[in-house]
Each structure stands twice: as C-alpha cells, then as structure tokens.
Design an enzyme around this catalytic site. Sequence first.
Site, PDB file in Angstrom:
ATOM      1  N   ASN A 169       0.813  -1.227   0.000  1.00 12.59           N
ATOM      2  CA  ASN A 169       0.000   0.000   0.000  1.00 12.59           C
ATOM      3  C   ASN A 169       0.848   1.280   0.000  1.00 12.59           C
ATOM      4  O   ASN A 169       0.381   2.336  -0.426  1.00 12.59           O
ATOM      5  CB  ASN A 169      -0.905   0.032   1.236  1.00 12.59           C
TER       6      ASN A 169
ATOM      7  N   HIS B  24      -1.443  -8.101   5.111  1.00 12.89           N
ATOM      8  CA  HIS B  24      -0.055  -7.612   5.099  1.00 12.89           C
ATOM      9  C   HIS B  24       0.099  -6.263   4.386  1.00 12.89           C
ATOM     10  O   HIS B  24       1.135  -6.043   3.727  1.00 12.89           O
ATOM     11  CB  HIS B  24       0.862  -8.657   4.445  1.00 12.89           C
ATOM     12  N   CYS B  25      -0.899  -5.403   4.500  1.00 14.27           N
ATOM     13  CA  CYS B  25      -0.870  -4.082   3.838  1.00 14.27           C
ATOM     14  C   CYS B  25      -0.630  -4.198   2.337  1.00 14.27           C
ATOM     15  O   CYS B  25      -0.105  -3.271   1.711  1.00 14.27           O
ATOM     16  CB  CYS B  25       0.201  -3.167   4.430  1.00 14.27           C
ATOM     17  N   SER B  26      -0.970  -5.342   1.767  1.00 17.05           N
ATOM     18  CA  SER B  26      -0.796  -5.493   0.312  1.00 17.05           C
ATOM     19  C   SER B  26      -1.987  -6.236  -0.274  1.00 17.05           C
ATOM     20  O   SER B  26      -1.859  -7.365  -0.757  1.00 17.05           O
ATOM     21  CB  SER B  26       0.512  -6.228   0.002  1.00 17.05           C
TER      22      SER B  26
END
Length: 383
Positions: free
Chosen positions: A101, A339-341
């Site tokens: 992100n 995982h912020c992705s």
Amino acid sequence: MLNMHYLDNAATSWPKPEAVYQTADKFMREIGANPGRSGHCLAKQADTIVEETRELLAEFFGAPDPKLVTFTFNGTDGLNLVIKGLLAPGDHAITSNIEHNSVSRPLRRLEQQGVDVTYLQADANGLLFAENLAPLLRPETKLVIMSHASNVLGAVQDVAALAKVAHQNGALFALDAAQTAGHQPIDMQALGIDILVVPGHKGLLAPYGTGAVISLRDAGILPWRDGGTGIKSDSRMHPNELPYRLEGGTLNAAGIAGLGAAIKFINAEGLTNIAAKESNDMQQLLACLQAEERITIYGPRSAAERAGLVAFNVAGLSSAELGQLLNDDWRVAGRPGLHCSPLSHRAVGTFPDGSYRLSPGYFTTPNAIESVCAAIRQICREQ
Ligand SMILES: Cc1ncc(COP(=O)(O)O)c(C=O)c1O
C-alpha cells in the site's frame, strides 16, 4: 519479555544487534543535541554521527555521494517522497499489481489528480518480467517503481533487467527494497537503480523511525515538507541543496545513530553470511510447509528465488484462526491477514482473508524454526 518465537521480521526486525541498543541509548543520554542546528560541540558531535551514517549508507548501497542519501522516518515516508515529489499531472508511471500500500496508495491518490498509472502484471509466483514491461513504456513515462521483493509472495525480481528496459525509454527506475535491504547485497550502480527506498527498522536492523531515499544522481525530487534545515536560515525559501531539500525539520538523530551502528554490525557479520543464514532458514521452513498436504504456499517454491518470508494457508483454517492458534498454543509471532498489500492477495486469489506469513530474521535460532515446524505439523494433523 514474553518467551515468543518471533518470526515477524518482515514487519520489523527484532531483536536488534546489541550495539544498536547501546548506540541509540548513548546518543540520547550523552549527546542529545540537534544535529546541524547549533555550533556547540554536542550539536557538532550529533552532526558528525548523522553524516557518518549517511556515508555508511551511500557506501553500503553503492551510491556515489553521501549527499544523495536522504533520511526518512520509515519506508512509507520515503516512497511517498519519491512518488509525490517526482510525479505531476500529465506524467505517466508504471508500477506492478503486487505492490505494498505504501506504493499503490500514493499512486492511487495521484491517479485521481491526473497522473496516469499502468500496472505491470506479475506471474502466478509474483515474478515480473522485463519483456512485459517494455510495451507499457511511453514517451511520457517518468517513473517505474516496484518492490524488489513482494512482502507477501517473496519473489525477488530481476532488477537489472527491469531497470535496463525502463532506461531505454528514459524513465527513472525506483526500487522499494523494504524486504531485501540488509538481507542481500544491493549495488545501485551495478543494478541501475536510480532511486532506492529503504526502511531502517526491517532488514537493516535499525531502530524505528529510520529509513532512507538514496539516489544515483539528483533526480529532481521536490520536497513536500519545507522548514528548518540549519542552513540558509535567512532565506524565505527552503534550500534546494541536497540533502537539506528533502530533510526539513529535526531528524531522528538517535535512530540514525542506531542505524549507523546497525550497518557497521551488518558489515562486520558480512552480508553474504547473513544472506546464507537466512536462506538456510527459509529452505527449512519451505521443506516443512511443502510436506503438509493441507498447506498452500504463495510465491516461488525454492528459497533461492525468495526473500526471507513465506506466506501460506492451511485448508480449513482462516489465516486469523491459524495466527491465533500459533500465538496462543505455540508462542509463535507471525502475521495473518492482508499484510498491507491487498493487491498481492488479489493477484493470487487470497483476498479478503489473506494468508499467514512467517518471516525469520538474522537472530532467529534453529530452535525457533524447529518449534514452528513442529507446531505447523501438529496443527495440520489435529485441527
Ligand atoms: C514491500 C514493502 N514496502 C514498503 C513497506 C513500508 O515500510 P514501512 O513499514 O517502513 O513504512 C513495507 C512494510 O512492510 C513493505 O513490506
């Protein structure tokens, strides 16, 4: 301290080398002054430490001049600086469909302001290919930016090939090395990386609040933050010289002192030794995960093609349930979820539940790896 097996080094490395604790602590207790802001000897000492760390970073990553090293407060800070400081409406940028992100969100914001963004598609293992990048380049492509290794899929990209294609069209090549810096050698000149973004607190083993943007030459990144720099205080305008242009405001000098100690530690241990140790851990983890029928691993099958992290799912358990079991019953600290992705998870079909990620580090013991493997075996057979 809880007696946990810490395998969440992709989020932040822990523990840190003893010298890092000691150096940051000593800086705060015995030096404490604001680097470059006063002429007294404590401020000069602080400044010397900051500049020494700048030199260490330049040398570590093969940048030609310490002035091309800008300190940031983490990886996200550096990525925002590069993306927002380089791109303007009408520009074109290329990134990938598996970014964190901290790359995809700044680009998304700029897309809404008139920057055109194209997404290079990764293969099923998270690998990006130069021959797929070439047709996406346009005369107005200013920036190609992507991660060296996805923090979900772990696949390490062929940076030299990707950078070469970007340069053939006159674009800048920027690399998010959040999951590789401090884990494997990165020579910016040899690989053709115009701008490298690194967090300090992950593989570089430094304290929180540290990171850097490192350039091969002044790429013309504009600051989003103007303010005090300790130089040219008489001017109404923020100075244009590097590194001051991009470092408005007081630096995290204690953290930077710790970052310097961390790089000295890595140099003394030897980056190739660190890489070999971490690859060995990954081989063991992969072997244990691959032996379980209920487990699906995301990303390349072999340790040689990956950074030091592996994300997987156990059929019949959500990633959150697996994380809870490993935490509560086995004292394993890994990371479930997205995982912020979210882009990576969409790419491999694990959105929105995500997956569970294990990321050993340089200080992970053989006992920790064995314990995690034993836990996973038992969970797969009994839950
Ligand atoms: C690939 C990648 N890029 C960027 C970041 C952001 O780094 P930071 O947490 O230091 O802001 C991370 C953090 O996990 C990451 O894994």
